[in-house]
Design a protein around this motif. Structure first.
Motif, PDB file in Angstrom:
ATOM      1  N   ASP A  89      13.561  36.300   4.184  1.00 58.77           N
ATOM      2  CA  ASP A  89      13.523  35.651   3.158  1.00 58.77           C
ATOM      3  C   ASP A  89      14.992  35.959   2.150  1.00 58.77           C
ATOM      4  OD1 ASP A  89      13.171  34.300   0.601  1.00 58.77           O
ATOM      5  OD2 ASP A  89      11.492  35.527  -0.242  1.00 58.77           O
ATOM      6  N   ALA A  91      15.775  35.433  -0.842  1.00 60.42           N
ATOM      7  CA  ALA A  91      15.461  35.919  -2.231  1.00 60.42           C
ATOM      8  C   ALA A  91      14.841  37.375  -2.137  1.00 60.42           C
ATOM      9  CB  ALA A  91      14.131  35.260  -2.776  1.00 60.42           C
ATOM     10  N   GLU A 139      22.039  30.882   2.067  1.00 62.90           N
ATOM     11  CA  GLU A 139      20.730  30.620   2.611  1.00 62.90           C
ATOM     12  C   GLU A 139      19.763  30.095   1.396  1.00 62.90           C
ATOM     13  OE1 GLU A 139      19.092  33.641   5.190  1.00 62.90           O
ATOM     14  OE2 GLU A 139      21.005  33.686   6.344  1.00 62.90           O
ATOM     15  N   GLY A 140      19.880  31.068   0.387  1.00 63.05           N
ATOM     16  CA  GLY A 140      19.049  30.513  -0.758  1.00 63.05           C
ATOM     17  C   GLY A 140      19.281  29.165  -1.286  1.00 63.05           C
ATOM     18  N   SER A 143      18.601  26.261   1.336  1.00 63.31           N
ATOM     19  CA  SER A 143      17.149  26.037   1.783  1.00 63.31           C
ATOM     20  C   SER A 143      16.368  25.461   0.632  1.00 63.31           C
ATOM     21  CB  SER A 143      16.772  27.179   2.100  1.00 63.31           C
ATOM     22  OG  SER A 143      16.393  28.252   1.157  1.00 63.31           O
ATOM     23  N   ARG A 145      15.615  27.551  -1.800  1.00 53.52           N
ATOM     24  CA  ARG A 145      14.943  28.731  -2.465  1.00 53.52           C
ATOM     25  C   ARG A 145      15.622  28.940  -3.824  1.00 53.52           C
ATOM     26  NH1 ARG A 145      10.708  31.757  -2.975  1.00 53.52           N
ATOM     27  NH2 ARG A 145      10.563  33.639  -1.982  1.00 53.52           N
ATOM     28  N   VAL A 192      13.293  31.014  -8.577  1.00 52.13           N
ATOM     29  CA  VAL A 192      12.420  31.126  -7.632  1.00 52.13           C
ATOM     30  C   VAL A 192      10.843  31.462  -7.948  1.00 52.13           C
ATOM     31  CG1 VAL A 192      12.003  33.093  -5.712  1.00 52.13           C
ATOM     32  CG2 VAL A 192      14.312  32.501  -6.525  1.00 52.13           C
TER      33      VAL A 192
END
Length: 212
Positions: A89, A91, A139-140, A143, A145, A192
């Motif tokens: 993850d 986050a 990535e966050g 995605s 996120r 988040v």
């Protein structure tokens, strides 16, 4: 089988590497105590116990030495928290890294002050930190996120919160659990949904009292 004696060039290279490491270590202490603007290269040479001219064999300018100290500071903690990079993850990785930087500053003030006082002068603090932060944010955001206006805006939020969080701890202004509070604030800023839980995940890094 008898080991081959080290060549004169190899011995010279090893000696040079040791001297450079000694200078970077002394510079870390000097910059932590005085800040990045006050000291001259001669101050660092004196702290390292070497001749004034020696430092110029390794660093042509104070800025070059400043950058070396910043990179070394980031590389040290980057290796210590490397297991966190296995977390899936982004986050969780981001929050854990923030917490580790802030906690380590409290546990090792000399390192913390070196990072805080150099960060805005010699940023980014090393390739490893830059790549890790970039990966987490990319990535966050990709995605969904994280929610942020841009990659740069997200990076500014993380770096600003991290450095100022470290400074608050070093100055004795932070309440207990400040590292988790900063991580929580950043995650909430990125919308988040499970920020509270993620900001308090066990770090579980054995051998590091500040990352239990």
């Amino acid at each position: 089988m008898t080991a081959k004696p080290a060549s004169r060039a190899e011995i010279g290279h090893a000696r040079r590497a040791r001297t450079r490491a000694r200078l970077v270590g002394a510079a870390t202490q000097v910059f932590a105590r005085l800040g990045p603007d006050a000291p001259a290269l001669e101050d660092v040479a004196s702290a390292a116990g070497v001749a004034r001219g020696t430092i110029y064999n390794h660093f042509e300018t104070r800025e070059a030495l400043l950058t070396a100290v910043a990179i070394e500071a980031a590389e040290v903690i980057g290796l210590e928290i490397l297991p966190l990079r296995a977390w899936r993850d982004p986050a969780a990785r981001l929050a854990a890294s923030l917490r580790c930087y802030i906690r380590r500053a409290g546990a090792e003030p000399e390192w913390g002050w070196a990072v805080v006082r150099i960060a805005f002068v010699a940023a980014p603090l090393g390739t490893r930190m830059t790549e890790n932060l970039g990966q987490d944010l990319r990535e966050g955001l990709e995605s969904g996120r994280f929610q942020a206006a841009s990659m740069q805006a997200a990076a500014d939020i993380v770096l600003g919160a991290g450095i100022l969080g470290m400074r608050a701890v070093l100055r004795g202004e932070a309440p207990p659990g400040h590292a988790e509070g900063v991580a929580l604030a950043v995650l909430r800023g990125f919308a988040v949904p499970d920020a509270e839980e993620v900001a308090r995940l066990p770090l579980g890094l054995p051998g590091l009292p500040w990352a239990s």
